[in-house]
Design a protein around this motif. Structure first.
Motif, PDB file in Angstrom:
ATOM      1  N   LEU A  45      78.474  22.964 -11.410  1.00 23.57           N
ATOM      2  CA  LEU A  45      79.102  24.652 -11.844  1.00 23.57           C
ATOM      3  C   LEU A  45      77.813  25.871 -11.743  1.00 23.57           C
ATOM      4  N   GLY A  46      78.068  26.686 -11.009  1.00 22.78           N
ATOM      5  CA  GLY A  46      77.545  28.095 -12.029  1.00 22.78           C
ATOM      6  C   GLY A  46      78.195  29.325 -11.560  1.00 22.78           C
ATOM      7  N   TYR A  47      76.906  30.018 -11.108  1.00 20.54           N
ATOM      8  CA  TYR A  47      77.662  31.544 -10.973  1.00 20.54           C
ATOM      9  C   TYR A  47      76.942  31.131  -9.359  1.00 20.54           C
ATOM     10  N   GLY A  48      77.455  31.732  -8.718  1.00 22.31           N
ATOM     11  CA  GLY A  48      77.062  32.182  -7.329  1.00 22.31           C
ATOM     12  C   GLY A  48      78.053  32.068  -6.089  1.00 22.31           C
ATOM     13  N   PRO A  49      77.341  32.155  -4.970  1.00 24.70           N
ATOM     14  CA  PRO A  49      78.241  32.278  -3.981  1.00 24.70           C
ATOM     15  C   PRO A  49      79.607  31.651  -4.114  1.00 24.70           C
ATOM     16  N   LYS A  50      80.802  33.037  -3.357  1.00 25.52           N
ATOM     17  CA  LYS A  50      81.665  31.882  -3.220  1.00 25.52           C
ATOM     18  C   LYS A  50      81.845  30.663  -1.841  1.00 25.52           C
ATOM     19  N   GLY A  51      82.377  29.117  -1.879  1.00 24.99           N
ATOM     20  CA  GLY A  51      82.130  28.286  -0.671  1.00 24.99           C
ATOM     21  C   GLY A  51      82.310  28.702   0.474  1.00 24.99           C
ATOM     22  N   THR A  52      82.685  28.118   1.589  1.00 23.01           N
ATOM     23  CA  THR A  52      82.892  28.967   2.742  1.00 23.01           C
ATOM     24  C   THR A  52      84.322  27.532   2.606  1.00 23.01           C
ATOM     25  N   SER A  53      85.347  28.272   3.720  1.00 18.37           N
ATOM     26  CA  SER A  53      86.594  28.010   3.344  1.00 18.37           C
ATOM     27  C   SER A  53      86.355  26.597   4.847  1.00 18.37           C
ATOM     28  N   PRO A  59      72.727  28.496  -3.329  1.00 17.05           N
ATOM     29  CA  PRO A  59      72.061  28.024  -4.860  1.00 17.05           C
ATOM     30  C   PRO A  59      73.317  28.938  -6.207  1.00 17.05           C
ATOM     31  N   PHE A  60      72.985  28.502  -6.729  1.00 16.94           N
ATOM     32  CA  PHE A  60      73.534  29.370  -7.680  1.00 16.94           C
ATOM     33  C   PHE A  60      72.853  29.866  -8.767  1.00 16.94           C
ATOM     34  N   GLU A  61      73.271  30.382  -9.410  1.00 20.12           N
ATOM     35  CA  GLU A  61      71.935  31.972 -10.950  1.00 20.12           C
ATOM     36  C   GLU A  61      71.630  30.417 -11.366  1.00 20.12           C
ATOM     37  N   GLU A  62      70.843  30.563 -12.106  1.00 16.84           N
ATOM     38  CA  GLU A  62      70.289  30.571 -13.194  1.00 16.84           C
ATOM     39  C   GLU A  62      70.731  30.704 -14.508  1.00 16.84           C
ATOM     40  N   THR A  63      71.896  31.440 -14.906  1.00 14.73           N
ATOM     41  CA  THR A  63      72.596  31.850 -16.164  1.00 14.73           C
ATOM     42  C   THR A  63      73.440  30.496 -16.154  1.00 14.73           C
ATOM     43  N   GLU A  64      73.327  30.608 -17.781  1.00 14.68           N
ATOM     44  CA  GLU A  64      74.230  29.898 -18.372  1.00 14.68           C
ATOM     45  C   GLU A  64      75.390  29.553 -19.130  1.00 14.68           C
ATOM     46  N   ARG A  96      70.133  27.141  10.650  1.00 18.71           N
ATOM     47  CA  ARG A  96      70.387  26.786   9.431  1.00 18.71           C
ATOM     48  C   ARG A  96      69.084  27.646   8.614  1.00 18.71           C
ATOM     49  N   ASP A  97      69.627  28.014   7.351  1.00 18.03           N
ATOM     50  CA  ASP A  97      68.493  28.155   6.938  1.00 18.03           C
ATOM     51  C   ASP A  97      67.917  27.171   5.486  1.00 18.03           C
ATOM     52  N   ALA A  98      67.078  28.256   5.172  1.00 18.12           N
ATOM     53  CA  ALA A  98      66.344  27.072   3.799  1.00 18.12           C
ATOM     54  C   ALA A  98      66.189  27.648   2.568  1.00 18.12           C
ATOM     55  N   ALA A  99      66.714  27.214   1.286  1.00 21.22           N
ATOM     56  CA  ALA A  99      66.782  28.498   0.172  1.00 21.22           C
ATOM     57  C   ALA A  99      65.713  27.536  -0.765  1.00 21.22           C
ATOM     58  N   GLU A 100      65.835  28.251  -2.458  1.00 27.39           N
ATOM     59  CA  GLU A 100      65.271  27.290  -3.214  1.00 27.39           C
ATOM     60  C   GLU A 100      66.767  27.688  -4.717  1.00 27.39           C
ATOM     61  N   PHE A 101      66.861  26.598  -5.155  1.00 29.98           N
ATOM     62  CA  PHE A 101      68.275  26.033  -5.514  1.00 29.98           C
ATOM     63  C   PHE A 101      67.695  26.185  -6.640  1.00 29.98           C
ATOM     64  N   GLU A 102      68.484  25.904  -7.446  1.00 30.52           N
ATOM     65  CA  GLU A 102      68.752  26.401  -8.825  1.00 30.52           C
ATOM     66  C   GLU A 102      67.913  25.237 -10.225  1.00 30.52           C
ATOM     67  N   THR A 124      87.661  28.306 -11.053  1.00 30.07           N
ATOM     68  CA  THR A 124      87.267  28.892 -10.273  1.00 30.07           C
ATOM     69  C   THR A 124      87.894  30.946 -10.787  1.00 30.07           C
ATOM     70  N   LEU A 125      89.412  30.883 -11.597  1.00 33.56           N
ATOM     71  CA  LEU A 125      89.409  31.577 -12.083  1.00 33.56           C
ATOM     72  C   LEU A 125      88.322  32.392 -13.241  1.00 33.56           C
ATOM     73  N   LYS A 126      87.923  31.063 -13.496  1.00 29.37           N
ATOM     74  CA  LYS A 126      86.694  31.740 -14.685  1.00 29.37           C
ATOM     75  C   LYS A 126      85.599  32.341 -14.359  1.00 29.37           C
ATOM     76  N   GLY A 127      85.210  32.502 -12.589  1.00 26.89           N
ATOM     77  CA  GLY A 127      84.027  33.114 -11.981  1.00 26.89           C
ATOM     78  C   GLY A 127      83.503  31.806 -11.441  1.00 26.89           C
ATOM     79  N   LEU A 128      83.012  31.173 -11.432  1.00 26.41           N
ATOM     80  CA  LEU A 128      82.434  29.863 -11.217  1.00 26.41           C
ATOM     81  C   LEU A 128      82.498  29.384 -10.136  1.00 26.41           C
ATOM     82  N   SER A 129      81.302  29.500  -9.736  1.00 24.17           N
ATOM     83  CA  SER A 129      81.485  28.785  -8.316  1.00 24.17           C
ATOM     84  C   SER A 129      81.561  26.677  -8.412  1.00 24.17           C
ATOM     85  N   SER A 130      81.916  25.601  -8.026  1.00 18.98           N
ATOM     86  CA  SER A 130      81.166  24.621  -7.418  1.00 18.98           C
ATOM     87  C   SER A 130      81.270  23.756  -6.716  1.00 18.98           C
TER      88      SER A 130
END
Length: 617
Positions: free
Chosen positions: A595-603, A415-420, A518-524, A557-563
């Protein structure tokens, strides 16, 4: 009953799932000796060749065929080439007096194959021809078609002219003299124009063993001709002395040395600093010289390229590096296509385009300039691009700055943040896509809701579509605790949490299969989506879109976004078209990005470079 086909048969398809109109096409390529699917089909309505695994709504319309012995493996090849090969063999059988021994072309092919250390089977595979036909070429007098000769030349890393014996009577290293040579002085402005900004020239120096003329990659910086060399290499003898520098320009239209010019410059040489001071701390040890790259560096470049994203992490690429010309070939690996999700190989081209872009970035990071051609050979659809390393690197499009993001970028299914996302960042990302010839737009309001509805429709179809399940089963790995886990696909630890709620377009790679722990979560609830589009929808546009996608992802990625990537509606023809910009109605959507601000992905795992790279002399 198992479906079987011959080259030239017609495939008739009527899809009960999408309601698409009935289609038919000629089978121009077989992947199995027994004629079982999948097939390469040239569709009658588009003339495009795609890989097809026929479903229950398809049947074969057989045409008349000769004896079974004339069948051959034409994997990824054309039916015309196969028929030409068979007819050539048949002609020699009808006229045995013509087949008393190998011809000149056959001897050259066999000799070149021997120098490369290639077996006949491997050479035939690379040239997309039957091993029996290659044996015929090598063992009997033959006059192969130009198409066959071009395929063979590419497979052997040479030219069709060389296989025909062109230039064989010329002494090594020499060309024809001009018929009417002349000598004239050039002014400074004309010299600058002819030198351009970089190129390949020759420098003549005096050494303890006598005069030496060596090739160098040069760059013009503030009226100074600069080139890089090792301290103990021949060009280093030029420091503190007068040297001659020459650049040849040939008339490419004439294709001979009968038209062209040589430009000579004489100057005193001075030592200089590295044109890229930061390169002294490079992670690669061997220096860049006019001789090219070490095997270690070639491997490192491909390691960087292969960090690119691809659908289901299929990694559908293969690289060849030719030492003599310093050229990389970026090739499609059609064995890694997804018959249901990507029947026209569009997503495969995008993944290879992303790998091509990574290669360009890594080449510039190494100090070279990547001269790139997309789809350079229309007779070889698997050759998606060539990248030649020339000159000292000039980073006109900001590629080097993106290098740190190559191994930082990972697909994030969290999940990503609800940040613009700031407008300045959106503008920069759109500009990045534009540099590569694509457009990136951020849908809002009702268009965004329409996109989310199309994603949900695609997900619903995938849940009940057996072919979609087969694609996922092949490319996902659950509880892979073996000593040698799969080097490709999506492992369960990269699935991300199961979505409890929210509107983010997330594919559930587990499907109906349970995943322990496996966990469950609420997404944006207000996801930030971006549409990547091109003006046309041809293979070259798909490769271009892949490069644009990767440039956007690296900059993000350089701008701090996850994807993450959402391909679900792109896998259904009738859902892909409504994705486009509803205002202009133009463009072909190639990818839907989240796109959004949130956890980086797993390799995710990558295939060993040794599996995806061939190094040729």
């Amino acid at each position: 009953m198992t479906m079987r086909a011959h080259l030239g048969d017609h495939l008739i398809v009527e899809s009960p799932v999408t309601g698409a109109a009935r289609r038919d096409g000629e089978i121009v390529g077989l992947h199995h000796d027994d004629g079982t699917p999948p097939f390469d089909v040239r569709w009658s309505d588009t003339a495009r060749v795609t890989l097809v695994c026929p479903g229950p709504g398809a049947h074969i319309d057989h045409v008349e065929h000769g004896p079974e012995s004339t069948r051959q493996d034409s994997r990824h090849g054309g039916a015309e080439a196969g028929r030409a090969d068979r007819e050539a063999v048949a002609a020699s059988d009808r006229h045995p007096s013509r087949a008393s021994g190998p011809g000149d072309i056959g001897r050259r092919v066999a000799a070149e194959r021997g120098r490369k250390g290639l077996t006949r089977t491997e050479t035939a595979r690379r040239a997309k021809m039957a091993p029996d036909y290659l044996a015929y070429l090598e063992e009997r007098p033959a006059d192969p078609s130009l198409m066959s000769l071009i395929r063979l030349a590419d497979a052997l890393g040479t030219t069709a002219t060389a296989l025909r014996g062109g230039g064989i009577d010329l002494p090594p290293g020499r060309g024809q003299a001009l018929l009417h040579p002349g000598l004239s002085d050039l002014g400074p402005d004309e010299c600058r124009a002819r030198l351009a900004t970089h190129g390949v020239g020759r420098v003549a120096v005096s050494t303890p063993d006598g005069p030496a003329v060596v090739p160098v990659n040069y760059e013009v910086v503030d009226d100074t001709i600069a080139f890089r060399t090792a301290p103990d290499a021949a060009p280093s003898a030029a420091v503190g002395t007068d040297v001659a520098f020459e650049v040849d320009q040939l008339d490419e239209a004439a294709r001979t040395m009968n038209a062209g010019r040589s430009m000579n410059a004489g100057r005193s040489m001075k030592p200089g600093r590295s044109m890229n001071p930061g390169r002294a701390a490079s992670r690669r040890e061997a220096p860049v010289t006019e001789q090219g790259l070490s095997e270690k560096r070639v491997t490192a470049l491909v390691h960087d390229a292969a960090a690119a994203p691809s659908m289901h992490n299929a990694q559908p690429w293969h690289f060849r590096y030719f030492r003599g010309s310093r050229v990389f070939h970026v090739r499609a690996d059609f064995d890694r296509v997804m018959p249901h999700a990507d029947p026209d190989t569009r997503a495969l081209h995008l993944g290879c385009g992303a790998a091509l872009f990574n290669l360009r970035v890594a080449v510039v990071h190494e100090g070279w300039y990547p001269a790139t051609q997309v789809l350079p050979d229309q007779t070889d659809p698997a050759l998606l691009a060539t990248v030649q390393l020339i000159g000292l690197g000039s980073d006109e499009s900001g590629l080097a700055a993106l290098y740190p993001a190559i191994h930082q970028r990972h697909t994030s299914r969290f999940p990503f943040e609800e940040t613009e996302i700031p407008q300045s960042v959106r503008t920069a990302l759109s500009g990045a896509a534009h540099i590569e010839g694509a457009s990136l737009t951020f849908p809002t309001a009702w268009h965004l809701q329409e996109l989310l509805d199309l994603v949900r429709e695609a997900e619903a179809r995938n849940l009940t579509d057996r072919a979609s399940d087969q694609d996922l089963a092949r490319w996902t790995h659950i509880d892979d605790s073996s000593e040698r886990p799969a080097p490709d696909g999506v492992p369960d630890y990269a699935f991300g949490p199961r979505k409890l709620g929210g509107k983010a377009p997330m594919r559930d790679f587990a499907g109906t299969r349970p995943v322990a722990g496996r966990d469950a979560a609420e997404f944006e609830h207000s996801p930030h989506l971006a549409l990547l589009s091109t003006a046309h929808d041809r293979p070259e546009d798909w490769v271009r879109a892949g490069q644009a996608m990767q440039r956007v992802l690296l900059l993000a990625t350089l701008k701090g976004l996850s994807s993450s990537l959402a391909t679900q509606p792109l896998e259904w023809t009738d859902l892909r078209w409504p994705l486009r910009d509803p205002i202009s109605g133009e463009g072909h959507v190639q990818m839907l990005l989240r796109l959004g601000y949130g956890p980086k992905g797993t390799s995710t795992p990558r295939r060993p470079v040794s599996e995806v790279l061939d190094i040729e002399p």
